[in-house]
Design an enzyme around this catalytic site. Structure first.
Site, PDB file in Angstrom:
ATOM      1  N   HIS A 141      -0.241  31.796  -2.251  1.00 13.56           N
ATOM      2  CA  HIS A 141       0.569  32.623  -2.384  1.00 13.56           C
ATOM      3  C   HIS A 141       2.692  32.116  -2.144  1.00 13.56           C
ATOM      4  CE1 HIS A 141       1.572  35.979  -4.731  1.00 13.56           C
ATOM      5  NE2 HIS A 141       2.296  36.445  -4.508  1.00 13.56           N
TER       6      HIS A 141
ATOM      7  N   SER B 159       4.180  36.361  -8.080  1.00 15.97           N
ATOM      8  CA  SER B 159       3.938  37.709  -7.312  1.00 15.97           C
ATOM      9  C   SER B 159       3.927  38.783  -7.938  1.00 15.97           C
ATOM     10  CB  SER B 159       4.242  37.533  -6.344  1.00 15.97           C
ATOM     11  OG  SER B 159       3.828  38.756  -5.500  1.00 15.97           O
TER      12      SER B 159
ATOM     13  N   ASP C 218      -4.449  32.516  -1.531  1.00 21.13           N
ATOM     14  CA  ASP C 218      -3.735  33.038  -2.042  1.00 21.13           C
ATOM     15  C   ASP C 218      -3.955  34.703  -0.824  1.00 21.13           C
ATOM     16  OD1 ASP C 218      -2.062  35.333  -2.515  1.00 21.13           O
ATOM     17  OD2 ASP C 218      -1.359  34.660  -4.333  1.00 21.13           O
TER      18      ASP C 218
END
Length: 400
Positions: A368, A237, A335
């Site tokens: 994610h 991330s 995601d």
């Protein structure tokens, strides 16, 4: 009913700037803990039947949830073939010959026993040294070392782990632990860092700290058995963004004030579900929305309109050169926080420009932060990264 709703969201997450965050929050754990939820659903249905409390609606919802959760489990298991296929496609099937020991069937199988309690991340073959200062910013400039419990041999390869958290939250104990434990048990020296967080410390404080940590590693890691000349970097991330940016901006004096003369090159980068377009240069609506709705308010000191050069300088997508190091990029198609389109564009530009290898593993049905704790999917991804990094380490040594 709640389990059915969570399963439906995990299978078909809501997209969009506003809906993406709650969809992630609801779907992330459901996706990676699907085997546990499937077991719980079956047990609950059996108990309800035994007690005579079952209803037709309840059984229908339980059945639908079970079917959906089974599909999630099956999709997670596909990760093994997908990451292996990505390595074969981009490195060639002969890359396994560079490993000391080719992976056995046991190495490729799902480690079900270790997944029973995925939050119990203990590895007796690894010791951790915590709270070493690498800079002047107190706890935000501390790092942890993950070392083989018997001590690494001299000249061990080094991995730097950069945590995520939208550049505003997170710490070194929360992310990358499965990968660091796995590699440290095999002799690597792994370094996990804290860095200064926005909005208290606005960008580029975060990348400055990553560079400062790299400089510390170059100067000090030999004292812990590591090879200061070989450094791999990884993160997810925001950590994926910082990983890619650090890899693409070696020795940039504007990003390493106070240690301008330090060697901040890295040999290989493995970003997970990273943000590669801070400036919205790709034209992706999600990237532009993140830039104007979040980065300008919480991370950067000024808006894009007032300082577009700062956003462009912070975008890995725009910092690619022919001298970029080797990359292994990993991203999930489900995601909802960072679109997989960013990774696709980043990889495409890397392959067009870089002289080095580029591996891309795109994981269907993956949210994610899938690798925060051990799961079916993350176990296979960790092992693939292990094979990739050992291939890279061995190849690098042969070419010296």
């Amino acid at each position: 009913m709640i389990t059915a709703a969570l399963t439906a969201n995990a299978l078909r997450p809501a997209r969009g700037v506003r809906s993406g965050i709650p969809s992630f929050a609801a779907g992330w754990l459901t996706t990676e803990l699907a085997p546990h939820l499937l077991t719980a659903t079956a047990v609950d249905a059996a108990v309800s039947t035994a007690r005579g409390r079952g209803s037709r609606l309840g059984y229908l919802l339980a059945g639908a949830s079970a079917v959906g959760l089974a599909a999630l489990v099956r999709e997670s298991g596909r990760a093994q073939g997908l990451v292996a296929g990505a390595l074969d496609a981009d490195l060639g099937p002969d890359y396994l010959q560079a490993l000391e020991t080719p992976p056995s069937p046991a190495d490729l199988a799902t480690p079900w026993r270790r997944l029973v309690n995925p939050f119990r991340m203990r590895e007796p073959r690894v010791k951790v040294i915590r709270g070493i200062a690498y800079g002047p910013a107190g706890r935000r400039n501390e790092l942890d070392l993950y070392l083989p419990s018997e001590g690494p041999s001299t000249g061990a390869p080094v991995l730097l782990q950069v945590h995520g958290g939208a550049w505003t939250i997170g710490n070194k104990e929360q992310q990358g632990v499965p990968l660091m434990q796995h590699l440290a048990a095999k002799g690597w020296v792994c370094v996990a860092i804290n860095y200064r967080l926005a909005p208290r410390d606005r960008f580029p404080a975060q990348i400055v700290d990553v560079k400062r940590a790299i400089a510390w590693i170059r100067e000090n890691i030999a004292d812990y058995g590591g090879d200061p000349e070989y450094l791999a970097i990884t993160g997810g991330s925001a950590g994926g963004h910082l990983t890619a940016l650090a890899a693409l901006t070696p020795d940039d004096p504007t990003l390493q004030p106070g240690c301008e003369d330090a060697d901040t090159t890295v040999q290989v980068a493995v970003p997970h579900y990273g943000v590669y377009d801070m400036a919205g240069a790709s034209g992706l609506k999600t990237a532009i929305a993140m830039r104007d709705g979040f980065l300008a308010r919480r991370v950067f000191p000024r808006s894009w309109e007032d300082d577009p050069e700062a956003y462009e300088a912070a975008s890995p997508l725009l910092r690619i050169t022919p001298d970029a190091p080797d990359f292994f990029v990993i991203h999930g198609t489900n995601d909802t926080l960072v679109s997989v389109e960013q990774a696709r564009l980043f990889v495409e530009r890397l392959r067009e420009t870089s002289k080095r290898t580029v591996v891309f593993a795109e994981l269907p049905g993956t949210q994610h932060a899938f690798d925060i704790f051990p799961s079916i999917r993350s176990a296979h991804v960790v092992r693939a990264i292990d094979r990739y990094l050992h291939w890279h380490w061995n190849t690098w040594r042969q070419q010296r």
